[in-house]
Write a protein that holds these residues in place. Structure first.
Motif, PDB file in Angstrom:
ATOM      1  N   TYR A  54       0.842  -1.194   0.000  1.00 62.12           N
ATOM      2  CA  TYR A  54       0.000   0.000   0.000  1.00 62.12           C
ATOM      3  C   TYR A  54       0.882   1.252   0.000  1.00 62.12           C
ATOM      4  O   TYR A  54       1.902   1.311   0.689  1.00 62.12           O
ATOM      5  N   TYR A  55       0.458   2.218  -0.798  1.00 62.27           N
ATOM      6  CA  TYR A  55       1.196   3.466  -0.955  1.00 62.27           C
ATOM      7  C   TYR A  55       0.255   4.610  -0.600  1.00 62.27           C
ATOM      8  O   TYR A  55      -0.857   4.693  -1.120  1.00 62.27           O
ATOM      9  N   VAL A  56       0.702   5.491   0.287  1.00 63.25           N
ATOM     10  CA  VAL A  56      -0.129   6.599   0.759  1.00 63.25           C
ATOM     11  C   VAL A  56       0.529   7.922   0.372  1.00 63.25           C
ATOM     12  O   VAL A  56       1.675   8.194   0.757  1.00 63.25           O
ATOM     13  N   THR A  57      -0.187   8.736  -0.389  1.00 62.94           N
ATOM     14  CA  THR A  57       0.291  10.058  -0.778  1.00 62.94           C
ATOM     15  C   THR A  57      -0.906  10.972  -0.982  1.00 62.94           C
ATOM     16  O   THR A  57      -1.979  10.522  -1.415  1.00 62.94           O
ATOM     17  N   ASN A  58      -0.766  12.248  -0.663  1.00 61.95           N
ATOM     18  CA  ASN A  58      -1.854  13.226  -0.783  1.00 61.95           C
ATOM     19  C   ASN A  58      -3.122  12.767  -0.063  1.00 61.95           C
ATOM     20  O   ASN A  58      -4.241  13.051  -0.513  1.00 61.95           O
TER      21      ASN A  58
END
Length: 273
Positions: A54-58
């Protein structure tokens, strides 16, 4: 059984390359292994070989599965972590350079669309693997690493359906950058096209497509805008203003100003007082 591993290599050299690999690695992560929240000061691409994470950005969390690629932009707060049951394995490559932003603009990656699945088969994995195998601190190694990075980025560009529109926009962007830095000097269409690396005719077509005006027309209009600013905000003579915007002949400058603005520089200054 823990079968995680990590291979990585960081280059501490500051070679003046327009595209330079900063680090490269290959890792099979542990369950729920996490990085962040934090920021990077370089571009960083991860390509997932197996598993997921999982990638979390903005403020948005993306699920990233095998075959997908995600990008981290400099100075953006991000975090990413492996799935608990099926942790991911990936290659990553970090890079810097004056051409990095321009090249990524040719891909379909954006800050709002940072995760892509291009169906590239093993080609991207091969190029990333070759970057790692080419590692070294001497110039020849760094050039090879940059070369394989360019090949990897070319795969993303090739998959971008809007490439043709993007490339014209980027040529105009680079040309405008050159003009705004050099308008006070004697610049030519040849010098601009040489700076970008395209022909005069290609530059002309790009400007007409993006701005509906020629490069020469843009230069003249930009110089007139700067002249107006100086007429309003300084006490420089007309001749000094002409020199300041890259026109040596003050009479020619006055004629050009009147042709485009509808009055002479002196008349414009009086009207603006």
């Amino acid at each position: 059984m823990d079968n995680s591993f990590k291979l990585s290599y960081t280059i501490d050299s500051e070679q003046a390359l327009s595209l330079r690999v900063y680090n490269i690695g290959h890792e099979r992560c542990k369950s729920s292994q996490k990085w962040g929240p934090g920021v990077r000061d370089f571009y960083l691409i991860h390509h997932v070989l197996s598993g997921k994470g999982y990638y979390v950005t903005n403020g948005i969390q993306y699920e990233v599965i095998a075959g997908s690629t995600f990008i981290i932009y400099p100075n953006c707060t991000i975090s990413y972590f492996a799935d608990k049951e099926d942790p991911w394995e990936y290659y990553w490559v970090g890079f810097k350079g004056s051409d990095a932003s321009m090249l990524l603009d040719l891909t379909s990656f954006t800050t709002d669309n940072p995760v892509q699945n291009f169906n590239l088969g093993n080609k991207l994995k091969e190029y990333l693997s070759m970057i790692y195998k080419s590692k070294g601190k001497d110039e020849s190694c760094q050039l090879r690493m940059s070369g394989y990075l360019l090949l990897a980025l070319s795969l993303f560009i090739e998959k971008n359906k809007h490439y043709e529109n993007n490339i014209s926009t980027l040529y105009c962007k680079k040309a405008i950058e050159y003009i705004t830095y050099n308008y006070s000097q004697s610049i030519s269409i040849e010098s601009i096209s040489s700076y970008i690396g395209i022909s005069r005719s290609h530059l002309y077509r790009s400007f007409m497509e993006c701005l509906n005006k020629s490069p020469l027309q843009f230069i003249i209009e930009y110089r007139m805008e700067r002249a107006i600013h100086l007429l309003k905000n300084t006490s420089l003579t007309i001749g000094m203003i002409a020199n300041s915007v890259g026109i040596i002949d003050s009479l020619y400058f006055s004629r050009m100003f009147k042709q485009h603005i509808g009055m002479s520089p002196s008349e414009y200054r009086k009207k603006s007082e």
